[in-house]
Design an enzyme around this catalytic site. Structure first.
Site, short mmCIF file in Angstrom:
data_model
loop_
_atom_site.label_atom_id
_atom_site.label_comp_id
_atom_site.label_asym_id
_atom_site.label_seq_id
_atom_site.Cartn_x
_atom_site.Cartn_y
_atom_site.Cartn_z
N ARG A 13 34.50 48.25 43.40
CA ARG A 13 34.63 47.42 42.21
C ARG A 13 35.57 48.08 41.18
O ARG A 13 36.38 47.43 40.53
CB ARG A 13 33.24 47.18 41.62
CG ARG A 13 33.20 46.66 40.22
CD ARG A 13 33.31 45.14 40.13
NE ARG A 13 33.21 44.70 38.74
CZ ARG A 13 33.56 43.49 38.31
NH1 ARG A 13 34.02 42.60 39.15
NH2 ARG A 13 33.45 43.18 37.05
N HIS A 62 32.13 41.40 47.98
CA HIS A 62 30.76 41.12 47.56
C HIS A 62 29.76 41.25 48.71
O HIS A 62 28.63 40.81 48.60
CB HIS A 62 30.68 39.74 46.89
CG HIS A 62 31.39 39.71 45.56
ND1 HIS A 62 31.74 38.56 44.91
CD2 HIS A 62 31.81 40.73 44.76
CE1 HIS A 62 32.36 38.86 43.77
NE2 HIS A 62 32.42 40.17 43.67
N ASN A 103 31.71 45.90 31.76
CA ASN A 103 31.50 47.25 32.29
C ASN A 103 30.10 47.46 32.86
O ASN A 103 29.81 48.53 33.37
CB ASN A 103 31.83 48.32 31.23
CG ASN A 103 30.70 48.55 30.25
OD1 ASN A 103 29.73 47.78 30.19
ND2 ASN A 103 30.80 49.62 29.48
N HIS A 151 38.97 46.49 39.64
CA HIS A 151 39.07 46.35 38.19
C HIS A 151 40.32 47.09 37.67
O HIS A 151 41.09 46.55 36.89
CB HIS A 151 37.78 46.94 37.59
CG HIS A 151 37.74 47.01 36.10
ND1 HIS A 151 36.63 46.63 35.37
CD2 HIS A 151 38.62 47.44 35.18
CE1 HIS A 151 36.87 46.80 34.08
NE2 HIS A 151 38.07 47.30 33.93
#
Ligand code: HEM
Ligand SMILES: *[C@@H]1O[C@H](CO)[C@@H](O)[C@H](O)[C@H]1NC(C)=O
Ligand SMILES: *[C@@H]1O[C@H](CO)[C@@H](O)[C@H](O)[C@H]1NC(C)=O
Ligand SMILES: *[C@@H]1O[C@H](CO)[C@@H](O)[C@H](O)[C@H]1NC(C)=O
Ligand SMILES: *[C@@H]1O[C@H](CO)[C@@H](O)[C@H](O)[C@H]1NC(C)=O
Length: 319
Positions: free
Chosen positions: A61, A190, A93, A65
């Protein structure tokens, strides 16, 4: 004639701007300057995983990001300083963690080859290792990224949101040179990890004017989510795993998605147009097809270039 050439140059400039994602990254970038780099990073990820099974999800992740904001320049790793609130302290966050793994890897790498390897490269490698060590595919990571000097909490509004529909997701990805196929393959990230109630709240309470619950969601699945995430949820850490095997990198995410058992509207959105729906079915049917597409798309994401100029000595502070 001249006009044609001018037009061509203009078109070329439009399509390949200065910060083109096709920059000079290469697989053997550190072969001479830091041959043990990859071993060190893998070791740091492996070691952290022994104590914390959520580390791979965190690293994957984090890399996504990083690359979606200002390119893959390790802006996500910078700490807030003075009045400047960094990405790390921005609203999305809640899903950022495992920073210490990058810190430890960087420490080991600096001890061997000081001032040579960027934090952005270490993060890209750690994300790859996170996938491979969770039973997923592995691949050669192109390297040679530079670290940026800017990180702003407000930039995180540019991340795709879990409530996004398919056209918003498509726009979000295409802005970064990523296709609908990339969108479907990368959403397969995911298969790892966890989400807080706030990220899928919209689907299980007050969904729309006529439905309390998103009608595309499997009813018993929705009921189980509502039991951990009541309307006025007070448990900050409450939430659900992104698929039933949250530490295994497999294609269960797509199988669940087809059964109405995905968490986010952005996941469900992949079933709303034929093109992406077909890919979901394909990846649900074949782990191999998923892995092949995932690797291609990860390499594409990891090539989104930023304005980085330096090799940060401490990943949390600009030089
Ligand atoms: C398509 C657009 C995407 C949206 C809207 C999205 C949204 C989210 C949200 C809301 C969470 C949960 C945050 C929380 O509640 O803690 C999450 C978690 C996660 N996302 Fe995505 N994401 C997207 C794409 C991706 C991509 C491209 C990857 C990587 C390839 C990825 C990997 C992950 C992982 C591994 C987690 C679990 C993090 C953890 O357990 O620590 N996501 N995502
Ligand atoms: C998220 O941001 C808040 C402040 O906005 C901060 O207190 C918290 O430490 C941040 N979390 C992470 C993992 O950096
Ligand atoms: C935050 O970012 C958005 C979009 O990137 C921008 O429109 C807005 O002005 C920014 N807000 C602040 C306070 O910088
Ligand atoms: C997606 O949402 C935007 C507004 O956020 C809306 O304008 C658009 O029509 C929606 N698209 C679809 C396919 O629902
Ligand atoms: C990506 O999605 C976020 C959240 O919906 C939005 O704020 C941002 O403007 C989008 N970016 C692009 C380029 O469409």
């Amino acid at each position: 004639m001249t006009a044609n050439i001018v037009a061509l140059v203009l078109v070329a400039l439009l399509y390949f701007p200065i910060s083109s994602p096709v920059s000079a990254l290469s697989s053997n970038y550190y072969d001479k300057t830091c041959p043990q780099l990859e071993t060190k990073v893998t070791y740091a990820v492996q070691k952290a995983m022994m104590n914390d099974k959520t580390v791979p999800a965190g690293l994957l992740r984090m890399h996504f990001h990083d690359c979606f904001i200002r390119g893959c320049d390790a802006s996500v790793l910078l700490a807030s300083k003075g009045k400047n609130k960094a990405e790390k302290d921005g609203p999305p966050n809640v899903s950022l963690h495992a920073f210490y793994v990058i810190r430890n890897a960087k420490k080991d790498v600096e001890a061997l080859c000081p001032g040579v390897v960027s934090c952005a490269d270490i993060l890209a490698l750690a994300a790859r290792d996170a996938v491979a060590l969770s039973g997923g595919p592995t691949w050669d990571v192109p390297k040679g990224r530079k670290d940026g000097r800017i990180s702003k909490a407000n930039d995180t509004v540019q991340l795709p949101a879990p409530v996004s529909n398919i056209s918003e997701l498509q726009r979000n990805f295409s802005q970064r040179g990523l296709s609908m196929k990339d969108l479907v393959a990368l959403s397969g990230g995911h298969t790892l990890g966890f989400a807080h109630c706030s990220s899928f709240q919209n689907r299980i309470h007050n969904f729309d004017a006529t439905h309390d619950i998103d009608p595309t969601m499997n009813p018993s699945f929705a009921a189980s989510l509502r039991s951990v995430c009541p309307m006025h949820n007070k448990v900050k850490k409450a939430g659900a795993n992104l698929d039933p095997s949250p530490v295994a990198f497999d294609n269960a995410y797509y199988k669940m998605l087809l059964q109405g058992k995905s968490l986010f509207s952005s996941d469900q959105a992949l079933l709303t147009v034929p093109k992406t729906k077909k890919l979901v079915s394909k990846f649900a049917a074949s782990q191999k097809a998923f892995e092949k597409a995932f690797v291609r798309s990860m390499i594409k994401v990891s090539r989104i270039s930023g304005a980085g100029q330096e090799i940060r000595l401490d990943c949390e502070v600009v030089n």
